[in-house]
Design a protein around this motif. Structure first.
Motif, mmCIF file in Angstrom:
data_model
loop_
_atom_site.group_PDB
_atom_site.id
_atom_site.type_symbol
_atom_site.label_atom_id
_atom_site.label_comp_id
_atom_site.label_asym_id
_atom_site.label_seq_id
_atom_site.Cartn_x
_atom_site.Cartn_y
_atom_site.Cartn_z
ATOM 1 N N LEU A 114 1.987 9.707 -0.576
ATOM 2 C CA LEU A 114 2.718 9.939 -1.845
ATOM 3 C C LEU A 114 2.198 8.986 -2.935
ATOM 4 O O LEU A 114 2.349 9.521 -4.081
ATOM 5 N N VAL A 115 1.774 7.763 -2.609
ATOM 6 C CA VAL A 115 1.430 6.897 -3.635
ATOM 7 C C VAL A 115 -0.010 7.657 -4.454
ATOM 8 O O VAL A 115 -0.341 7.552 -5.517
ATOM 9 N N ARG A 116 -0.775 8.381 -3.495
ATOM 10 C CA ARG A 116 -1.941 9.120 -4.058
ATOM 11 C C ARG A 116 -1.565 10.065 -4.935
ATOM 12 O O ARG A 116 -2.093 10.390 -5.848
ATOM 13 N N ILE A 117 -0.473 10.872 -4.648
ATOM 14 C CA ILE A 117 -0.134 12.004 -5.290
ATOM 15 C C ILE A 117 0.520 11.666 -6.662
ATOM 16 O O ILE A 117 0.451 12.104 -7.775
ATOM 17 N N LEU A 118 1.629 10.397 -6.629
ATOM 18 C CA LEU A 118 2.514 10.420 -7.551
ATOM 19 C C LEU A 118 1.795 8.982 -8.417
ATOM 20 O O LEU A 118 2.083 8.821 -9.668
ATOM 21 N N GLY A 119 0.837 8.476 -7.985
ATOM 22 C CA GLY A 119 0.208 7.534 -8.796
ATOM 23 C C GLY A 119 1.060 6.394 -9.334
ATOM 24 O O GLY A 119 1.915 5.674 -8.661
ATOM 25 N N SER A 120 1.191 6.302 -10.652
ATOM 26 C CA SER A 120 1.859 5.199 -11.186
ATOM 27 C C SER A 120 3.410 5.458 -11.395
ATOM 28 O O SER A 120 4.225 4.654 -11.838
ATOM 29 N N SER A 121 3.634 6.977 -10.992
ATOM 30 C CA SER A 121 5.018 7.171 -10.685
ATOM 31 C C SER A 121 5.686 7.131 -9.525
ATOM 32 O O SER A 121 7.162 7.340 -9.319
ATOM 33 N N CYS A 122 5.071 6.235 -8.572
ATOM 34 C CA CYS A 122 5.617 6.046 -7.263
ATOM 35 C C CYS A 122 6.761 5.046 -7.329
ATOM 36 O O CYS A 122 6.845 4.334 -8.409
ATOM 37 N N ARG A 123 7.627 5.310 -6.376
ATOM 38 C CA ARG A 123 9.024 4.506 -6.495
ATOM 39 C C ARG A 123 8.872 3.120 -5.503
ATOM 40 O O ARG A 123 7.792 2.753 -4.858
ATOM 41 N N LEU A 124 9.638 2.149 -5.767
ATOM 42 C CA LEU A 124 9.732 0.952 -4.900
ATOM 43 C C LEU A 124 9.740 1.241 -3.655
ATOM 44 O O LEU A 124 9.085 0.360 -2.631
ATOM 45 N N GLU A 125 10.596 2.216 -3.055
ATOM 46 C CA GLU A 125 10.330 2.502 -1.262
ATOM 47 C C GLU A 125 9.115 2.788 -0.756
ATOM 48 O O GLU A 125 8.601 2.254 0.093
ATOM 49 N N HIS A 126 8.357 3.582 -1.767
ATOM 50 C CA HIS A 126 7.130 3.857 -1.380
ATOM 51 C C HIS A 126 6.006 2.745 -1.060
ATOM 52 O O HIS A 126 5.182 2.707 -0.354
ATOM 53 N N VAL A 127 6.141 1.947 -2.274
ATOM 54 C CA VAL A 127 5.324 0.518 -2.097
ATOM 55 C C VAL A 127 5.745 -0.255 -0.959
ATOM 56 O O VAL A 127 4.734 -0.904 -0.395
ATOM 57 N N LEU A 128 6.882 -0.347 -0.686
ATOM 58 C CA LEU A 128 7.405 -1.080 0.506
ATOM 59 C C LEU A 128 7.036 -0.435 1.891
ATOM 60 O O LEU A 128 7.046 -1.223 3.065
ATOM 61 N N ASP A 129 6.827 0.716 1.853
ATOM 62 C CA ASP A 129 6.490 1.412 3.092
ATOM 63 C C ASP A 129 4.899 1.120 3.176
ATOM 64 O O ASP A 129 4.221 1.518 4.106
ATOM 65 N N HIS A 130 4.321 1.048 2.254
ATOM 66 C CA HIS A 130 2.698 0.847 2.315
ATOM 67 C C HIS A 130 2.178 -0.227 2.461
ATOM 68 O O HIS A 130 2.377 -1.673 1.627
ATOM 69 N N ALA A 131 1.538 -0.733 3.591
ATOM 70 C CA ALA A 131 1.215 -2.029 3.898
ATOM 71 C C ALA A 131 0.361 -2.913 2.832
ATOM 72 O O ALA A 131 0.844 -4.009 2.427
#
Length: 400
Positions: A138-155
């Motif tokens: 998701l981070v690679r697809i959404l880039g700067s549009s990623c959400r807080l929960e995506h960041v917290l799931d990513h080590a």
């Protein structure tokens, strides 16, 4: 299954939906894209187009190309451009699968390759159920549009964000959110006494009027939690008012005998189903967690996303730079749910939380004054690790 395609084998075709996800173990894969190339066809005059001779090919004169009578026909032609090559350790196909959109490029092998090929359905139902892997996609697809929960799931991104909030001395909301999330995750495994001890610790550490790491939540939200903790028979009905179990519509206790509780089914008298009631409830901190999550999103996370460090991290994890994200919505992406997403609220709870948040901020209550006895002391201890992070791998690298 693993595959060993030879050179010049098409793996993914542009403008078609991917049916497989690929992970490249060995070899090189070329990436190309088709673009429009406007080129002029041979000039054709209006007179020549209408002339019978022109149609039969029997000759005739044509004005020079610079003549006003000359009409230039342009045909849209396409050409393939090379976007580079992918080496071992890269993967592809996930954008099309997760967003249900056609592939944006064609990929074919340049050399003999060794690949892992995963069917579309298996990829969604297995790989994307792992929060860390899904967050990477998701981070690679959404880039700067990623959400807080995506960041917290990513080590990697989570560790960086934790350091960011530490530097702002604004980590109390994140620490509380981690602790409330841990309470929910471990609730099923623990006894009621253990859950009560943990709930009281969370209350005294983060929600009490003089808590050492007090989070800035509306007073009524905090009060509803302590009322529930002090009176197991009290249930918050979602509108800020508490009602005791067994109360009728008039507010008077209803008495029910054992015979009244029995149910007649097909002429046979059956015993009522037993209610599995546990206290404290698993959703004790749900509204408080959602409020803290919103404060993090609007505060430190919004500032983190415009920082140079975040831009650098997106490049580090390989966020795609050349895709059009205008039609990609995070809510429409397939796969499992985020592990660190805020707990889901009922419609009544959402309305209640929204009303409390509005009254809380419209009154200007954002933080206790510096000279107030409620002012929180400066944090001296490091930020508590998230419940999904292994301390041994706090400084881990990307999933791939």
């Amino acid at each position: 299954p693993r595959q060993r395609p030879t050179a010049q084998t098409d793996l993914i075709l542009e403008n078609t939906e991917a049916q497989h996800f690929y992970f490249l173990y060995h070899g090189n894969v070329k990436v190309s894209k088709t673009i429009e190339d406007d080129t002029a066809d041979e000039p054709e005059t209006e007179a020549a187009a209408k002339s019978p001779k022109a149609k039969t090919g029997d000759g005739g004169s044509s004005p020079p190309p610079s003549s006003p009578e000359t009409r230039i026909k342009k045909m849209k032609k396409t050409k393939s451009i090379d976007l580079g090559s992918l080496g071992a350790g890269n993967y592809f196909g996930e954008i099309s699968i997760l967003t249900s959109t056609p592939c944006r490029a064609t990929l074919h092998t340049e050399t003999n390759c060794l690949l892992l090929r995963v069917a579309k359905e298996d990829f969604v139902e297995t790989w994307c159920q792992v929060p860390g892997l899904r967050a990477q996609f998701l981070v690679r697809i959404l880039g700067s549009s990623c959400r807080l929960e995506h960041v917290l799931d990513h080590a990697v991104l989570r560790s960086s964000f934790e350091r960011f909030v530490e530097s702002e001395l604004a980590s109390e909301n994140l620490v509380f959110y981690y602790r409330a999330h841990k309470y929910v995750v471990e609730w099923e495994k623990r006894t009621d006494d253990e859950n009560m001890a943990d709930a009281r610790f969370i209350w005294h550490q983060y929600l009490h009027q003089e808590a050492p790491e007090q989070v800035n939540l509306p007073a009524k939200m905090r009060e509803s939690i302590i009322v529930a903790l002090e009176n197991p028979q009290t249930v918050d009905d979602g509108d800020g008012e508490e009602s005791s179990e067994g109360e009728g519509d008039e507010g008077n206790p209803e008495t029910t005998t054992a015979d009244d509780a029995k149910v007649e089914v097909d002429g046979a008298i059956t015993e009522p189903a037993k209610v599995d009631f546990r206290f404290p409830p698993q959703n004790l901190f749900h509204r408080a967690s959602n409020e803290a999550f919103t404060l993090i999103e609007k505060g430190p996370f919004s500032r983190f996303k415009v920082s140079e460090e975040f831009s650098y991290l997106l490049k580090t994890v390989g966020a795609y730079e050349q895709i059009d994200r205008s039609e990609i919505k995070a809510d429409d992406i397939k796969g499992g749910a985020s592990e660190m997403a805020p707990p889901k609220l009922t419609e009544k709870e959402k309305h209640l939380a929204k009303g409390r948040r509005h009254s809380h901020h419209s009154a200007g209550i954002r933080a206790a004054p510096a000279n107030s006895t409620e002012c929180k002391p400066e944090r001296k201890t490091p930020l508590e690790l998230s419940p999904v992070q292994d301390p041994k791998h706090r400084r881990g690298t990307s999933v791939f």
